[in-house]
Design an enzyme around this catalytic site. Sequence first.
Site, mmCIF file in Angstrom:
data_model
loop_
_atom_site.group_PDB
_atom_site.id
_atom_site.type_symbol
_atom_site.label_atom_id
_atom_site.label_comp_id
_atom_site.label_asym_id
_atom_site.label_seq_id
_atom_site.Cartn_x
_atom_site.Cartn_y
_atom_site.Cartn_z
ATOM 1 N N LYS A 25 0.824 -1.212 0.000
ATOM 2 C CA LYS A 25 0.000 0.000 0.000
ATOM 3 C C LYS A 25 0.859 1.263 0.000
ATOM 4 O O LYS A 25 0.607 2.190 -0.777
ATOM 5 C CB LYS A 25 -0.919 0.006 1.218
ATOM 6 C CG LYS A 25 -1.714 1.302 1.360
ATOM 7 C CD LYS A 25 -2.324 1.437 2.725
ATOM 8 C CE LYS A 25 -1.283 1.917 3.680
ATOM 9 N NZ LYS A 25 -1.754 2.559 4.880
ATOM 10 N N ASN A 26 1.875 1.307 0.838
ATOM 11 C CA ASN A 26 2.690 2.514 0.942
ATOM 12 C C ASN A 26 3.544 2.756 -0.291
ATOM 13 O O ASN A 26 4.056 3.851 -0.482
ATOM 14 C CB ASN A 26 3.554 2.471 2.201
ATOM 15 C CG ASN A 26 2.724 2.633 3.454
ATOM 16 O OD1 ASN A 26 1.643 3.200 3.424
ATOM 17 N ND2 ASN A 26 3.207 2.119 4.554
ATOM 18 N N ARG A 32 -3.433 10.714 5.023
ATOM 19 C CA ARG A 32 -2.321 11.657 4.891
ATOM 20 C C ARG A 32 -1.739 11.645 3.479
ATOM 21 O O ARG A 32 -1.295 12.663 2.974
ATOM 22 C CB ARG A 32 -1.220 11.322 5.891
ATOM 23 C CG ARG A 32 -1.469 11.818 7.277
ATOM 24 C CD ARG A 32 -0.293 11.528 8.181
ATOM 25 N NE ARG A 32 0.085 10.120 8.188
ATOM 26 C CZ ARG A 32 -0.527 9.177 8.886
ATOM 27 N NH1 ARG A 32 -1.549 9.498 9.645
ATOM 28 N NH2 ARG A 32 -0.126 7.934 8.837
ATOM 29 N N CYS A 75 -4.558 9.036 10.560
ATOM 30 C CA CYS A 75 -4.414 8.802 11.996
ATOM 31 C C CYS A 75 -3.742 9.997 12.654
ATOM 32 O O CYS A 75 -2.878 10.642 12.070
ATOM 33 C CB CYS A 75 -3.563 7.557 12.245
ATOM 34 S SG CYS A 75 -4.233 6.086 11.500
#
Length: 123
Positions: A22-23, A93, A117
């Site tokens: 994902k990152n 983010r 978060c």
Amino acid sequence: MSSIFVRGGMELRGRVEVSGAKNAVLPILAAALMAASGVTLLESVPRLVDVLTRVEALEHLGVRAVWREDVLQLDAENLTTSEAPFHLVSKMRASVLIMGPLLGRLGKARVSLPGGCAWGATA
């Protein structure tokens, strides 16, 4: 204390399928906005909430996205807006990453403060 004993002498063989991260895929999805023509083809794309949210935000901007299992095809030729939708951007983010490609392609970008978060101390 536990121990693991490995006895060698045998050749290792096999194949391991590595899934996408994902990152890693979130910035790549943002970079796909820079393609003024042609199609961006991404393989091993994980269908996680953050990835699906990013794809939905790209679709709002005018990107055509087609999934075929874990392969994602993106066509960003016809961007229709430079404004990222608040309800999607505020969820993560990594949404701030679309500002650069929008500025590069359209000369302007409107992206709200990113969500995600909470970090650090909260009052």
